[in-house]
Write a protein that holds these residues in place. Sequence first.
Motif, short mmCIF file in Angstrom:
data_model
loop_
_atom_site.label_atom_id
_atom_site.label_comp_id
_atom_site.label_asym_id
_atom_site.label_seq_id
_atom_site.Cartn_x
_atom_site.Cartn_y
_atom_site.Cartn_z
N ILE A 125 -5.62 -4.08 0.79
CA ILE A 125 -4.92 -4.27 1.90
C ILE A 125 -5.59 -3.82 3.27
O ILE A 125 -5.68 -4.61 4.12
N PHE A 126 -6.28 -2.53 3.37
CA PHE A 126 -6.91 -2.08 4.42
C PHE A 126 -8.34 -2.49 4.37
O PHE A 126 -9.01 -1.61 5.44
N GLU A 127 -8.83 -2.99 3.29
CA GLU A 127 -10.18 -2.92 3.15
C GLU A 127 -11.00 -1.64 3.15
O GLU A 127 -12.17 -1.85 3.92
N ARG A 128 -10.59 -0.60 2.87
CA ARG A 128 -11.39 0.42 2.89
C ARG A 128 -10.98 1.17 1.55
O ARG A 128 -10.14 1.32 0.81
N SER A 129 -12.07 1.98 1.27
CA SER A 129 -12.11 2.82 -0.10
C SER A 129 -11.10 3.87 -0.10
O SER A 129 -11.04 4.59 0.86
N ARG A 130 -10.77 4.43 -1.38
CA ARG A 130 -10.12 5.48 -1.49
C ARG A 130 -10.54 6.83 -0.72
O ARG A 130 -9.87 7.54 0.02
N GLU A 131 -11.69 6.81 -0.96
CA GLU A 131 -12.54 7.98 -0.29
C GLU A 131 -12.32 7.87 1.28
O GLU A 131 -12.51 9.03 1.83
N ALA A 171 0.84 -1.04 0.09
CA ALA A 171 -0.09 -0.04 0.12
C ALA A 171 0.79 1.18 -0.07
O ALA A 171 1.99 1.37 0.70
N ILE A 172 0.28 2.38 -0.73
CA ILE A 172 1.40 3.39 -0.75
C ILE A 172 0.28 4.62 -0.50
O ILE A 172 -0.98 4.83 -0.90
N PHE A 173 0.86 5.36 0.55
CA PHE A 173 0.26 6.84 0.98
C PHE A 173 0.92 7.99 0.85
O PHE A 173 2.24 8.11 1.11
N LEU A 174 0.34 9.00 0.32
CA LEU A 174 1.02 10.31 0.50
C LEU A 174 0.50 10.95 1.70
O LEU A 174 -0.97 11.31 1.83
N ILE A 175 1.19 11.61 2.48
CA ILE A 175 0.88 12.15 3.91
C ILE A 175 1.49 13.61 3.94
O ILE A 175 2.45 13.74 3.53
#
Length: 367
Positions: A44-50, A24-28
């Motif tokens: 992976i985290f079972e959550r939508s982008r929104e 998983a890639i996140f921009l923080i």
Amino acid sequence: MQDTGDLAGELVGTHDILHSLSQAIFLIDGDNQITNVFAQAETIFERSREALCGSSIAHLRGVGDAADGLVTRARKEQSPLNSYDVALMPPIGDIELMDMHAHPYGEEGYIILSVQPRRITAFLEKRAEMEAAARSVSGLASMLAHEIKNPLSGIRGAAQLMARAKDSKNLRLTDLIVKEVDRIKGLVDELETFSSPQAHTNEAVNIHEVLDHVLNLAIAGFGAKCSFRPRFDPSLPPVFGNYDRLIQVFLNLIKNAVEAAGPEADITITTSYRHGIWLSNRLGERIRLPVEVSVLDDGPGIPGHLRGHLFDPFVSGKEGGTGLGLALVARYVSDMEGTVTCDNHPKGGAQFKVQLALEEDMRSGTD
């Protein structure tokens, strides 16, 4: 000065590369808020982008606190930082460990955080260790049982002849000899269990009948002062195994937990269904191991020098221990096409996990 749109645009330009990655890639941003997600973050985290975008990284499921700390340190030091084997609390499906990598990116304190699941990798490594221990104990047991048992009968017979002299001093010595010989014989009998040529039939077994029986034995004996907390999933289908050997497996694991945590131990036994765990057996066939039985104690955990060696024969962390109980567990579970692993729980204590196949899968065959 760059804004979040420019930074996200640069990352979007590598769309094909990002989505070929398994992590998983996140921009923080500078306030530790998630401004964009890439690759397998949603899966992976079972959550939508929104749902992910706009939330604090500290709220990231299972690893929020660790991720928040890593991102903050990477920004402060302006240097890439890594954190390995971070335990998820609670796990996400069959994922229990993650590696995290934080990289400063652009201006205004932005960080790219990559998160790599490690559950299956760690699981396979520990399975290989368990199977190696099971193989080594079989050969060692066969050799020792043959070499030790024959002379024991001669020593015991000689001691009994000495006892007929009815000398008080000799009686004390012969009594000591007989007791020690009997103790060694018991150890050899235990060794012979590993190398027994007798076939043990594996069939459909209700794992909760096994655990109920084991808990009754524990409560009536060595665990009389303990607190046992069964957390069972009653919907689990029958597992593939041998009823008597499964009793021995879990009796050993629970007894080991009580001995490690003390006579008033708090032991939690959990059964659950885990998706996505497939392993190859000795014939190269893929076998699903969805049923997990966990034994968690509240003791001091596994000492560092014993981690990775608990299933080896004659390795024991307790005074006077033979080091055969967990080796026996490894051998029996391996014979049932399952696997057993152990590690320290993030909240304290040692946790043993036994993964078992379903009888219906073994009967019909798996792909």
